[in-house]
Write a protein that holds these residues in place. Structure first.
Motif, mmCIF file in Angstrom:
data_model
loop_
_atom_site.group_PDB
_atom_site.id
_atom_site.type_symbol
_atom_site.label_atom_id
_atom_site.label_comp_id
_atom_site.label_asym_id
_atom_site.label_seq_id
_atom_site.Cartn_x
_atom_site.Cartn_y
_atom_site.Cartn_z
ATOM 1 N N PRO A 50 0.787 -1.244 0.000
ATOM 2 C CA PRO A 50 0.000 0.000 0.000
ATOM 3 C C PRO A 50 0.815 1.289 0.000
ATOM 4 O O PRO A 50 0.448 2.250 -0.658
ATOM 5 N N ARG A 51 1.940 1.327 0.723
ATOM 6 C CA ARG A 51 2.710 2.574 0.805
ATOM 7 C C ARG A 51 4.165 2.454 0.379
ATOM 8 O O ARG A 51 4.935 3.405 0.526
ATOM 9 N N HIS A 52 4.559 1.286 -0.112
ATOM 10 C CA HIS A 52 5.950 1.145 -0.543
ATOM 11 C C HIS A 52 6.100 0.081 -1.626
ATOM 12 O O HIS A 52 5.195 -0.729 -1.852
ATOM 13 N N LEU A 53 7.255 0.118 -2.254
ATOM 14 C CA LEU A 53 7.657 -0.890 -3.227
ATOM 15 C C LEU A 53 8.937 -1.519 -2.695
ATOM 16 O O LEU A 53 9.797 -0.817 -2.164
ATOM 17 N N THR A 54 9.051 -2.830 -2.824
ATOM 18 C CA THR A 54 10.280 -3.496 -2.420
ATOM 19 C C THR A 54 10.896 -4.134 -3.653
ATOM 20 O O THR A 54 10.241 -4.919 -4.350
ATOM 21 N N ILE A 55 12.148 -3.794 -3.908
ATOM 22 C CA ILE A 55 12.896 -4.394 -5.012
ATOM 23 C C ILE A 55 13.515 -5.674 -4.463
ATOM 24 O O ILE A 55 14.206 -5.647 -3.434
ATOM 25 N N VAL A 56 13.229 -6.791 -5.123
ATOM 26 C CA VAL A 56 13.714 -8.084 -4.671
ATOM 27 C C VAL A 56 14.469 -8.795 -5.791
ATOM 28 O O VAL A 56 14.153 -8.633 -6.969
ATOM 29 N N GLU A 57 15.463 -9.564 -5.383
ATOM 30 C CA GLU A 57 16.169 -10.442 -6.312
ATOM 31 C C GLU A 57 15.599 -11.838 -6.113
ATOM 32 O O GLU A 57 15.507 -12.311 -4.978
ATOM 33 N N ARG A 58 15.175 -12.464 -7.191
ATOM 34 C CA ARG A 58 14.626 -13.817 -7.121
ATOM 35 C C ARG A 58 15.556 -14.760 -7.868
ATOM 36 O O ARG A 58 16.049 -14.442 -8.940
ATOM 37 N N ARG A 59 15.755 -15.927 -7.271
ATOM 38 C CA ARG A 59 16.610 -16.951 -7.886
ATOM 39 C C ARG A 59 15.858 -18.271 -7.960
ATOM 40 O O ARG A 59 15.110 -18.635 -7.057
ATOM 41 N N ALA A 60 16.107 -18.967 -9.054
ATOM 42 C CA ALA A 60 15.503 -20.285 -9.262
ATOM 43 C C ALA A 60 16.042 -21.253 -8.210
ATOM 44 O O ALA A 60 17.157 -21.070 -7.712
ATOM 45 N N PRO A 61 15.281 -22.277 -7.879
ATOM 46 C CA PRO A 61 15.761 -23.238 -6.877
ATOM 47 C C PRO A 61 17.027 -23.930 -7.347
ATOM 48 O O PRO A 61 17.147 -24.311 -8.520
ATOM 49 N N TYR A 62 17.976 -24.095 -6.442
ATOM 50 C CA TYR A 62 19.243 -24.751 -6.751
ATOM 51 C C TYR A 62 19.014 -26.227 -7.052
ATOM 52 O O TYR A 62 19.525 -26.765 -8.009
ATOM 53 N N ASP A 63 18.238 -26.866 -6.198
ATOM 54 C CA ASP A 63 17.931 -28.289 -6.363
ATOM 55 C C ASP A 63 16.439 -28.463 -6.088
ATOM 56 O O ASP A 63 16.017 -28.558 -4.944
#
Length: 131
Positions: A50-63
């Protein structure tokens, strides 16, 4: 998809308090951070609240067999909007996953221009965002 789905974790009726054009700018900036050829391994995305944006790094599962199919999500920065002032403030994440005001630490003032905050995250003069 219209972006008004209230069940969506990254967009929905809640996000209406944020300037739509700025949200689109941040999403476009995130998408441009990772080349298309590696997006099956990692992505940079924007989570909308509602009041912010969060920049996230997403990574595929290792295994996937051992850890499951879910991608990991690691917060990089938070952009908080103050509607009464019409400004965005930048926050950095510590090792305990808590966010702190970047302007207090690095003399970076809140700005009405969300792209100024994105430029600072890109510049990352102290390696506080990208390591």
């Amino acid at each position: 998809m219209s972006g008004t789905d209230p069940t969506s974790p990254t967009g929905g009726a809640q996000a209406s308090t944020l300037p739509e054009l700025d949200v689109a700018r941040v999403k476009r900036w995130c998408a441009a951070r990772v080349p298309e050829r590696v997006r099956h391994e990692m992505r940079v995305e924007c989570e909308v609240a509602p009041r912010h944006l969060t920049i996230v790094e997403r990574r595929a599962p290792y295994d996937e067999q051992q850890f499951g199919p879910e991608w990991t999500s690691f917060p990089i920065a938070r952009l908080r909007y103050t509607k009464t002032r019409g400004t965005w403030s930048l926050y950095w994440r510590d090792r305990h996953m808590r966010f702190h005001a970047y302007d207090e630490q690095f003399a970076f003032a809140p700005s009405p221009d969300v792209e100024a905050l994105l430029a600072e995250v890109d510049r990352d003069p102290t390696s506080i965002f990208w390591g």
